[in-house]
Design an enzyme around this catalytic site. Sequence first.
Site, PDB file in Angstrom:
ATOM      1  NE  ARG A  40      -4.424  -1.904   1.007  1.00  0.00           N
ATOM      2  CZ  ARG A  40      -5.520  -1.559   1.284  1.00  0.00           C
ATOM      3  NH1 ARG A  40      -5.230  -1.228   2.292  1.00  0.00           N
ATOM      4  NH2 ARG A  40      -6.576  -2.595   1.373  1.00  0.00           N
ATOM      5  CG  ASP A 148     -13.213   9.255   5.986  1.00  0.00           C
ATOM      6  OD1 ASP A 148     -14.331   8.667   6.135  1.00  0.00           O
ATOM      7  OD2 ASP A 148     -12.325   9.142   5.745  1.00  0.00           O
TER       8      ASP A 148
HETATM    9  C1  LIG Z   1     -14.918   0.688   4.021  1.00  0.00           C
HETATM   10  S1  LIG Z   1     -14.992   3.170   4.771  1.00  0.00           S
HETATM   11  C2  LIG Z   1     -16.256   2.715   5.140  1.00  0.00           C
HETATM   12  C3  LIG Z   1     -17.042   3.546   4.334  1.00  0.00           C
HETATM   13  C4  LIG Z   1     -18.987   2.848   4.663  1.00  0.00           C
HETATM   14  N1  LIG Z   1     -19.324   3.717   6.436  1.00  0.00           N
HETATM   15  C5  LIG Z   1     -19.282   2.628   4.222  1.00  0.00           C
HETATM   16  O1  LIG Z   1     -19.885   1.134   4.475  1.00  0.00           O
HETATM   17  O2  LIG Z   1     -19.621   2.633   2.875  1.00  0.00           O
HETATM   18  C6  LIG Z   1     -14.013   3.318   5.332  1.00  0.00           C
HETATM   19  C7  LIG Z   1     -13.952   4.103   6.318  1.00  0.00           C
HETATM   20  O3  LIG Z   1     -13.207   5.229   7.662  1.00  0.00           O
HETATM   21  C8  LIG Z   1     -12.877   5.374   7.408  1.00  0.00           C
HETATM   22  N2  LIG Z   1     -11.574   5.716   8.552  1.00  0.00           N
HETATM   23  C9  LIG Z   1     -10.332   4.481   8.466  1.00  0.00           C
HETATM   24  N3  LIG Z   1     -10.479   5.193  10.637  1.00  0.00           N
HETATM   25  C10 LIG Z   1     -10.416   6.210  10.814  1.00  0.00           C
HETATM   26  C11 LIG Z   1     -10.810   6.659  12.093  1.00  0.00           C
HETATM   27  N4  LIG Z   1     -10.130   6.618  13.215  1.00  0.00           N
HETATM   28  N5  LIG Z   1     -12.046   7.985  11.768  1.00  0.00           N
HETATM   29  C12 LIG Z   1     -12.470   7.534  11.360  1.00  0.00           C
HETATM   30  N6  LIG Z   1     -12.657   8.049  10.222  1.00  0.00           N
HETATM   31  C13 LIG Z   1     -11.463   6.451   9.874  1.00  0.00           C
HETATM   32  C14 LIG Z   1     -11.874   5.821   6.208  1.00  0.00           C
HETATM   33  O4  LIG Z   1     -11.080   6.887   6.068  1.00  0.00           O
HETATM   34  C15 LIG Z   1     -12.587   5.326   5.131  1.00  0.00           C
HETATM   35  O5  LIG Z   1     -13.156   5.780   4.730  1.00  0.00           O
END
Ligand SMILES: C[S@@+](CC[C@H](N)C(=O)[O-])C[C@H]1O[C@@H](n2cnc3c(N)ncnc32)[C@H](O)[C@@H]1O
Length: 281
Positions: A40, A148
């Site tokens: 990555r 996010d």
């Molecule tokens: C796979 S996406 C999920 C999007 C949406 N909730 C869905 O289920 O379709 C995961 C998201 O979590 C966010 N993320 C990861 N670590 C995080 C953190 N510590 N605090 C807030 N967001 C976080 C990432 O940036 C990413 O956009």
Amino acid sequence: MSALETPVLRAADFRKISALAREKFGLNLPEGKEGLVAARLARRIREGRFRGFEEYFRWVTADQTGEALTALIDSLTTNHTSFFREPAHFDFLRERAAGEFRERPSLRIWSAACSSGEEPYTIAMTLLEAARQTPCRWAGDVQILASDISTRVLDKARAGVYEAARFDQMPEERRRAFLLKGTGARQGWFKLKPAVMDLVQFERINLIGPLPRRAFLFIFCRNVLMYFDRLTQQTIVARLVECLEPGGYFFVGHSETLSGMEHPLSYVRPATYVKAGRRGV
Ligand SMILES: C[S@@+](CC[C@H](N)C(=O)[O-])C[C@H]1O[C@@H](n2cnc3c(N)ncnc32)[C@H](O)[C@@H]1O
């Protein structure tokens, strides 16, 4: 390092990166994830013309703007999402909003890892449809907080512009109700109508940092818990539940579960939980 060379991730580099990701974002990168980290981050190292992971790490930790750290987390997690993903949650939301919550004067909802905006905009469309079918008292007062960690996805979300292919599965009637078709240079793109966008406010929130001091009736925390270890997951859930009204609902992704975790929620149906207590009106 040339554009074609693959940087070598030494054990010491991996330990530093994984400790940083844990400290700043709660990310769980145990031993065994070396391949993922190397794959990555390799592109960032090549594009930034760093001599290797060590130099890249030094640059990330020295950067005062926080942008390098954000880019790091962007590479280590996925932002995969889609409109009406895991639709059972939106059917449930529609039912409850037009049923037991119909007489509430307002609705407050939080999409707590909203990625590029598809989830909160889906919530908005669902509520607009619900209020169109059934007169609901809350119709004039809906606020959806969408947050996010990644500023990159939040910028995309705020723009509300998506490639037409993102809406391929969406019924024509819904497209007509909620989307504006791009023309000229914008051909092949859609923008969400103001009626949808106006219901959503975006904010950058790290789930392991300070959380909003507001109470929500629904919290969507979907497909993000998987990035954290069990203890961090439990802490995040407990803190999010403090932001949930008594009687409010909590959603996780359908491949995630809260079972085996200590929390004050009761199971309702797959990936859906409720907080005990009396609901306010
Ligand atoms: C796979 S996406 C999920 C999007 C949406 N909730 C869905 O289920 O379709 C995961 C998201 O979590 C966010 N993320 C990861 N670590 C995080 C953190 N510590 N605090 C807030 N967001 C976080 C990432 O940036 C990413 O956009």
